[in-house]
Design an enzyme around this catalytic site. Structure first.
Site, PDB file in Angstrom:
ATOM      1  N   TYR A   1       0.866  -1.190   0.000  1.00  0.00           N
ATOM      2  CA  TYR A   1       0.000   0.000   0.000  1.00  0.00           C
ATOM      3  C   TYR A   1       0.895   1.231   0.000  1.00  0.00           C
ATOM      4  O   TYR A   1       1.888   1.288   0.744  1.00  0.00           O
ATOM      5  CB  TYR A   1      -0.876  -0.001   1.263  1.00  0.00           C
ATOM      6  CG  TYR A   1      -1.661   1.279   1.457  1.00  0.00           C
ATOM      7  CD1 TYR A   1      -2.942   1.406   0.940  1.00  0.00           C
ATOM      8  CD2 TYR A   1      -1.120   2.360   2.147  1.00  0.00           C
ATOM      9  CE1 TYR A   1      -3.663   2.576   1.100  1.00  0.00           C
ATOM     10  CE2 TYR A   1      -1.834   3.536   2.305  1.00  0.00           C
ATOM     11  CZ  TYR A   1      -3.102   3.634   1.780  1.00  0.00           C
ATOM     12  OH  TYR A   1      -3.806   4.791   1.926  1.00  0.00           O
TER      13      TYR A   1
ATOM     14  N   GLU B   1      -3.622   7.458  -3.996  1.00  0.00           N
ATOM     15  CA  GLU B   1      -3.483   6.175  -3.316  1.00  0.00           C
ATOM     16  C   GLU B   1      -3.221   5.078  -4.343  1.00  0.00           C
ATOM     17  O   GLU B   1      -3.944   4.970  -5.332  1.00  0.00           O
ATOM     18  CB  GLU B   1      -4.779   5.866  -2.551  1.00  0.00           C
ATOM     19  CG  GLU B   1      -4.688   4.656  -1.670  1.00  0.00           C
ATOM     20  CD  GLU B   1      -6.013   4.414  -0.945  1.00  0.00           C
ATOM     21  OE1 GLU B   1      -6.094   4.748   0.246  1.00  0.00           O
ATOM     22  OE2 GLU B   1      -6.950   3.920  -1.588  1.00  0.00           O
TER      23      GLU B   1
END
Ligand code: ADP
Ligand code: MG
Length: 387
Positions: free
Chosen positions: A115, A199
């Site tokens: 991530y 993101e």
């Protein structure tokens, strides 16, 4: 402003951030083009402004919003069954979001999913880069594995900071130079385009040791869009709530909520307090609506129209504290668009309150007037409950 994954990935390409190659399909007539480009396997991804697509389901099917198609027939069938359908994920609410476009891309085999995000951190007022070893679906469940660095906007991001991120991810030494370049480019994109969030979840580690953005989410700062007309063009009006959009054209701030008591209030703080108080007395607000400080009759009329177009609205509470806004002017707006079909409770206090109340008493006798804030909230809650 939110943009779609495929649009975000176009920005990534512009900034040399490795990502998937693909194409967008918006109608069934484009299937042959899609099959020409992807004659065998492909990953097909529903383009909606919400995440959780991989674990979501398209209504009326058992198909997810991110699908591994194994052949041309499989690809064609998935497109036929899902384009125009509604995808429900844990981020869309139960009503889901309609799929107007599908993004097809190469299947990337990865050894690991990380991530990586950059966002504006409110508490430090700095850009913050966050990583986690356990990326992929449901990052929320792994929130404890997050590691963040904060960037001084004056001096920018430093290599030592990115190396700390690499260490937190446990990246092998040979991958670190690639990672430093990727994060530097990502931060440059974040600043150049006035983003508030970028993101990458997941950031894939390929079998060859490369890094690649498999998913991309970008939120742009609405207040900076005037500096980026080319980004304004990425807006997808179908994704915007048409009522929110209409309110903003009348300089009002409207956000839909889940309840059934519509609120029309002047000032964001009073609007929030009103919603809280409705909840306190056992009701549920259908929306947040801030008329702004002026509150002219046209705005009030439009606000009444907007909340009545929300099918969940079963009663209306107008709470206006006159200051710059004059209560009699607000009352005139109420008279223009006052519904007969549901209870309306009005609290007018402050400038010209008496004159406003007088107007409503004379010309809209069905409106319940109550000056006391708590009593007026109790009143609308009980009237809606009685219905
Ligand atoms: P969402 O976050 O909305 O569920 P993602 O784009 O993250 O959508 O896709 C969900 C999962 O599908 C990813 O975590 C990844 O494991 C897999 N995936 C996505 N794109 C690809 C791709 N091009 N190749 C292989 N797997 C992929
Ligand atoms: Mg994702």
């Amino acid at each position: 402003m939110n943009i779609h994954e495929f649009q975000a990935k176009e920005l990534f390409v512009e900034y040399n951030i490795p990502t998937t190659n693909g194409l967008v399909v918006r109608s069934l007539s484009e299937i042959p083009i899609a099959l020409e480009r992807f004659p065998e396997k492909s990953v097909i991804k529903a383009q909606i402004h919400a995440g959780g697509r991989g674990k979501g389901t398209i209504v009326g099917t058992d198909l997810p919003g991110v699908y591994l198609a194994r052949s041309a027939e499989d690809t064609a069938r998935y497109i036929q069954q899902t384009l125009g359908g509604v995808l429900v994920t844990n981020q869309t609410g139960s009503q889901g979001k309609r799929i107007y476009a599908l993004y097809l891309c190469d299947v990337v085999e990865v050894e690991h999913e990380y991530y990586l995000s950059v966002q504006l951190d409110r508490s430090t007022a700095k850009p913050m880069v966050t990583v986690s070893r356990s990326g992929g679906v449901e990052i929320e469940a792994n929130a404890k594995n997050l590691y963040s660095i904060f960037i001084d906007p004056e001096s920018g991001i430093h290599a030592f900071q990115i190396r700390a991120l690499a260490r937190a991810l446990g990246l092998e030494r040979r991958i670190v130079p690639n990672f430093i370049e990727l994060v530097s480019n990502l931060y440059r994109l974040f600043c150049d385009k006035d983003a508030t969030l970028i993101e990458i979840n997941p950031l894939g580690l390929t079998l060859e040791g490369g890094l690649i953005a498999l998913d991309a989410k970008v939120i742009l700062d609405d207040n900076a869009l005037y500096r980026h007309p080319e980004l304004e063009a990425l807006r997808d009006a179908a994704e915007d709530d048409p009522l929110e959009d209409r309110a903003s054209r009348f300089s009002m701030n409207y956000v839909a909520a889940e309840g059934d008591i519509a609120c029309i209030v002047n000032g964001a703080g009073l609007a929030m307090a009103t919603m809280d108080m409705i909840a306190f007395y056992g009701g549920k607000a259908a929306n947040f609506l801030d008329l702004g400080s002026r509150a002219d009759p046209i705005q009030v009329r439009e606000a009444l129209r907007i909340v009545q177009e929300n099918p969940n609205t079963r009663g209306i509470f107008v709470n206006v504290f006159g200051g710059i806004a004059q209560c009699d002017v607000v009352a005139e707006g109420i008279l223009e668009q006052c519904p007969q079909t549901m209870p309306v409770v009005v609290r007018l206090q402050g400038a010209s309150a008496e004159r406003g109340q007088q107007l409503l008493r004379e010309r809209a006798p069905s409106v319940v007037l109550e000056n006391d804030l708590e009593r007026s909230v109790q009143m609308i809650v009980s009237k809606v409950r009685e219905r």
